[in-house]
Design a protein around this motif. Sequence first.
Motif, PDB file in Angstrom:
ATOM      1  N   LYS A 117      47.944  35.604  25.443  1.00 60.98           N
ATOM      2  CA  LYS A 117      47.704  35.596  26.888  1.00 60.98           C
ATOM      3  C   LYS A 117      46.832  36.792  27.268  1.00 60.98           C
ATOM      4  O   LYS A 117      47.187  37.943  27.004  1.00 60.98           O
ATOM      5  CB  LYS A 117      49.036  35.669  27.643  1.00 60.98           C
ATOM      6  CG  LYS A 117      49.983  34.515  27.374  1.00 60.98           C
ATOM      7  CD  LYS A 117      49.640  33.321  28.233  1.00 60.98           C
ATOM      8  CE  LYS A 117      50.734  32.267  28.161  1.00 60.98           C
ATOM      9  NZ  LYS A 117      50.528  31.150  29.089  1.00 60.98           N
ATOM     10  N   TYR A 118      45.710  36.507  27.915  1.00 67.59           N
ATOM     11  CA  TYR A 118      44.791  37.550  28.364  1.00 67.59           C
ATOM     12  C   TYR A 118      44.884  37.721  29.879  1.00 67.59           C
ATOM     13  O   TYR A 118      44.887  36.730  30.623  1.00 67.59           O
ATOM     14  CB  TYR A 118      43.353  37.203  27.976  1.00 67.59           C
ATOM     15  CG  TYR A 118      43.102  37.310  26.494  1.00 67.59           C
ATOM     16  CD1 TYR A 118      42.635  38.490  25.928  1.00 67.59           C
ATOM     17  CD2 TYR A 118      43.359  36.228  25.653  1.00 67.59           C
ATOM     18  CE1 TYR A 118      42.428  38.591  24.562  1.00 67.59           C
ATOM     19  CE2 TYR A 118      43.154  36.323  24.277  1.00 67.59           C
ATOM     20  CZ  TYR A 118      42.691  37.511  23.746  1.00 67.59           C
ATOM     21  OH  TYR A 118      42.482  37.614  22.387  1.00 67.59           O
ATOM     22  N   ILE A 119      44.967  38.970  30.303  1.00 68.20           N
ATOM     23  CA  ILE A 119      44.913  39.304  31.726  1.00 68.20           C
ATOM     24  C   ILE A 119      43.630  40.098  31.959  1.00 68.20           C
ATOM     25  O   ILE A 119      43.466  41.199  31.422  1.00 68.20           O
ATOM     26  CB  ILE A 119      46.142  40.121  32.168  1.00 68.20           C
ATOM     27  CG1 ILE A 119      47.417  39.293  31.983  1.00 68.20           C
ATOM     28  CG2 ILE A 119      45.986  40.558  33.635  1.00 68.20           C
ATOM     29  CD1 ILE A 119      48.700  40.069  32.227  1.00 68.20           C
ATOM     30  N   HIS A 120      42.717  39.516  32.689  1.00 66.17           N
ATOM     31  CA  HIS A 120      41.424  40.130  32.991  1.00 66.17           C
ATOM     32  C   HIS A 120      41.575  40.878  34.312  1.00 66.17           C
ATOM     33  O   HIS A 120      41.790  40.282  35.358  1.00 66.17           O
ATOM     34  CB  HIS A 120      40.368  39.029  33.081  1.00 66.17           C
ATOM     35  CG  HIS A 120      38.986  39.521  33.371  1.00 66.17           C
ATOM     36  ND1 HIS A 120      37.910  38.681  33.437  1.00 66.17           N
ATOM     37  CD2 HIS A 120      38.501  40.760  33.623  1.00 66.17           C
ATOM     38  CE1 HIS A 120      36.818  39.378  33.716  1.00 66.17           C
ATOM     39  NE2 HIS A 120      37.163  40.633  33.844  1.00 66.17           N
ATOM     40  N   TRP A 121      41.411  42.193  34.255  1.00 63.35           N
ATOM     41  CA  TRP A 121      41.751  43.077  35.372  1.00 63.35           C
ATOM     42  C   TRP A 121      40.483  43.760  35.885  1.00 63.35           C
ATOM     43  O   TRP A 121      39.748  44.370  35.115  1.00 63.35           O
ATOM     44  CB  TRP A 121      42.726  44.122  34.847  1.00 63.35           C
ATOM     45  CG  TRP A 121      43.397  44.997  35.848  1.00 63.35           C
ATOM     46  CD1 TRP A 121      43.039  46.258  36.207  1.00 63.35           C
ATOM     47  CD2 TRP A 121      44.586  44.701  36.594  1.00 63.35           C
ATOM     48  NE1 TRP A 121      43.919  46.764  37.123  1.00 63.35           N
ATOM     49  CE2 TRP A 121      44.884  45.820  37.375  1.00 63.35           C
ATOM     50  CE3 TRP A 121      45.420  43.580  36.660  1.00 63.35           C
ATOM     51  CZ2 TRP A 121      45.980  45.881  38.229  1.00 63.35           C
ATOM     52  CZ3 TRP A 121      46.515  43.632  37.512  1.00 63.35           C
ATOM     53  CH2 TRP A 121      46.793  44.765  38.282  1.00 63.35           C
ATOM     54  N   VAL A 122      40.201  43.643  37.185  1.00 59.94           N
ATOM     55  CA  VAL A 122      39.032  44.306  37.762  1.00 59.94           C
ATOM     56  C   VAL A 122      39.433  45.144  38.970  1.00 59.94           C
ATOM     57  O   VAL A 122      40.460  44.875  39.616  1.00 59.94           O
ATOM     58  CB  VAL A 122      37.939  43.297  38.176  1.00 59.94           C
ATOM     59  CG1 VAL A 122      37.376  42.577  36.969  1.00 59.94           C
ATOM     60  CG2 VAL A 122      38.451  42.308  39.214  1.00 59.94           C
ATOM     61  N   ARG A 123      38.598  46.140  39.239  1.00 52.88           N
ATOM     62  CA  ARG A 123      38.773  47.004  40.409  1.00 52.88           C
ATOM     63  C   ARG A 123      37.406  47.265  41.020  1.00 52.88           C
ATOM     64  O   ARG A 123      36.393  47.277  40.313  1.00 52.88           O
ATOM     65  CB  ARG A 123      39.422  48.333  39.993  1.00 52.88           C
ATOM     66  CG  ARG A 123      39.738  49.272  41.152  1.00 52.88           C
ATOM     67  CD  ARG A 123      40.291  50.587  40.638  1.00 52.88           C
ATOM     68  NE  ARG A 123      40.813  51.418  41.712  1.00 52.88           N
ATOM     69  CZ  ARG A 123      41.339  52.628  41.549  1.00 52.88           C
ATOM     70  NH1 ARG A 123      41.413  53.145  40.323  1.00 52.88           N
ATOM     71  NH2 ARG A 123      41.790  53.317  42.583  1.00 52.88           N
ATOM     72  N   ASP A 124      37.365  47.451  42.306  1.00 51.18           N
ATOM     73  CA  ASP A 124      36.119  47.793  42.997  1.00 51.18           C
ATOM     74  C   ASP A 124      35.431  48.932  42.243  1.00 51.18           C
ATOM     75  O   ASP A 124      36.014  50.004  42.082  1.00 51.18           O
ATOM     76  CB  ASP A 124      36.446  48.231  44.426  1.00 51.18           C
ATOM     77  CG  ASP A 124      35.221  48.408  45.304  1.00 51.18           C
ATOM     78  OD1 ASP A 124      34.167  48.816  44.779  1.00 51.18           O
ATOM     79  OD2 ASP A 124      35.321  48.174  46.525  1.00 51.18           O
ATOM     80  N   PRO A 125      34.197  48.719  41.756  1.00 49.85           N
ATOM     81  CA  PRO A 125      33.541  49.772  40.974  1.00 49.85           C
ATOM     82  C   PRO A 125      33.335  51.064  41.745  1.00 49.85           C
ATOM     83  O   PRO A 125      33.260  52.145  41.146  1.00 49.85           O
ATOM     84  CB  PRO A 125      32.203  49.142  40.569  1.00 49.85           C
ATOM     85  CG  PRO A 125      31.972  48.051  41.562  1.00 49.85           C
ATOM     86  CD  PRO A 125      33.341  47.527  41.889  1.00 49.85           C
ATOM     87  N   ARG A 126      33.275  50.987  43.052  1.00 44.40           N
ATOM     88  CA  ARG A 126      33.106  52.199  43.851  1.00 44.40           C
ATOM     89  C   ARG A 126      34.310  53.125  43.719  1.00 44.40           C
ATOM     90  O   ARG A 126      34.169  54.348  43.794  1.00 44.40           O
ATOM     91  CB  ARG A 126      32.858  51.831  45.322  1.00 44.40           C
ATOM     92  CG  ARG A 126      31.543  51.094  45.563  1.00 44.40           C
ATOM     93  CD  ARG A 126      31.451  50.524  46.957  1.00 44.40           C
ATOM     94  NE  ARG A 126      32.440  49.474  47.184  1.00 44.40           N
ATOM     95  CZ  ARG A 126      32.493  48.721  48.283  1.00 44.40           C
ATOM     96  NH1 ARG A 126      31.575  48.893  49.242  1.00 44.40           N
ATOM     97  NH2 ARG A 126      33.423  47.789  48.416  1.00 44.40           N
ATOM     98  N   ASP A 127      35.485  52.546  43.537  1.00 42.08           N
ATOM     99  CA  ASP A 127      36.680  53.342  43.259  1.00 42.08           C
ATOM    100  C   ASP A 127      36.800  53.644  41.773  1.00 42.08           C
ATOM    101  O   ASP A 127      37.253  54.725  41.378  1.00 42.08           O
ATOM    102  CB  ASP A 127      37.941  52.603  43.722  1.00 42.08           C
ATOM    103  CG  ASP A 127      38.207  52.763  45.208  1.00 42.08           C
ATOM    104  OD1 ASP A 127      37.720  53.731  45.806  1.00 42.08           O
ATOM    105  OD2 ASP A 127      38.901  51.893  45.779  1.00 42.08           O
ATOM    106  N   CYS A 128      36.388  52.683  40.959  1.00 40.95           N
ATOM    107  CA  CYS A 128      36.574  52.792  39.507  1.00 40.95           C
ATOM    108  C   CYS A 128      35.827  53.992  38.920  1.00 40.95           C
ATOM    109  O   CYS A 128      36.285  54.577  37.945  1.00 40.95           O
ATOM    110  CB  CYS A 128      36.110  51.494  38.850  1.00 40.95           C
ATOM    111  SG  CYS A 128      36.724  51.253  37.178  1.00 40.95           S
ATOM    112  N   ILE A 129      34.680  54.353  39.507  1.00 45.35           N
ATOM    113  CA  ILE A 129      33.879  55.433  38.920  1.00 45.35           C
ATOM    114  C   ILE A 129      34.177  56.801  39.518  1.00 45.35           C
ATOM    115  O   ILE A 129      33.520  57.792  39.154  1.00 45.35           O
ATOM    116  CB  ILE A 129      32.367  55.133  39.025  1.00 45.35           C
ATOM    117  CG1 ILE A 129      31.890  55.177  40.477  1.00 45.35           C
ATOM    118  CG2 ILE A 129      32.035  53.797  38.374  1.00 45.35           C
ATOM    119  CD1 ILE A 129      30.377  55.152  40.621  1.00 45.35           C
TER     120      ILE A 129
END
Length: 238
Positions: A117-129
């Motif tokens: 099972k894969y969970i693909h996780w993203v976050r707003d890049p403006r916060d991520c960096i």
Amino acid sequence: MMITIIGRGHSGTRAMSHTLSASGVFMGEPLNVSGDLLPPGKMYDACRVFAKYVDYKGGLEWDFSKVLLMEPVPEFKKLIEDYLVTVLDSKNENKGWKIPETTLIYPWIIKMFPDIKYIHWVRDPRDCILGSHLTDNLHDFGIDYPETDDIREKRAYSWKYQRELMKATPDPKNLLKLKFEDMVNNQDETLIKLEDYLGIKMAKIEMRADSVGRWKTDNGKYMFDFFAEDMTECGYEF
């Protein structure tokens, strides 16, 4: 059932790892405070082996055709099996692992573990960096990218590289895509999605509302033109 989380460092993947642990999923041992499986050395070495087969085309273009077509080389497979030894040897019914560098080798992880099972996780890049992570400088993992001394720009390139790699990789058999912001703002709904996907009861953990939109009060550069298309695809406004 085995689970892994795919998402760039500083994207909030620790929240997912902690949620899985609290829900009775064995995430390997030992773990650090971020929920990463330790020690990480063999995972890092596997990333460098993988990078040898990625061709840099200049600018923000990388050719992933080799890694997508070929099978993982024996050296890579041994490194990953050694890194995951406590997970692979565990008798727990539900188990998995999390470390952001897994994203750097996503295509070969799928080839080694096609049915998990894969969970693909993203976050707003403006916060991520905004915060530092070991993958800020891709050169440390054998990956070329545009030269810059600007640390925010380095992080932006790292975000873009990992996004491009994930988009180039055919989806695995089992995949759930989630946004960090939904886990913060709509945790109950997100946990229902996870329960439907994983088939287990999910525990609720404390999430900090102020972890979303931190870029709004930041004084440095947080937006890059090459974020725009991906942000639209991921449902972020700018």
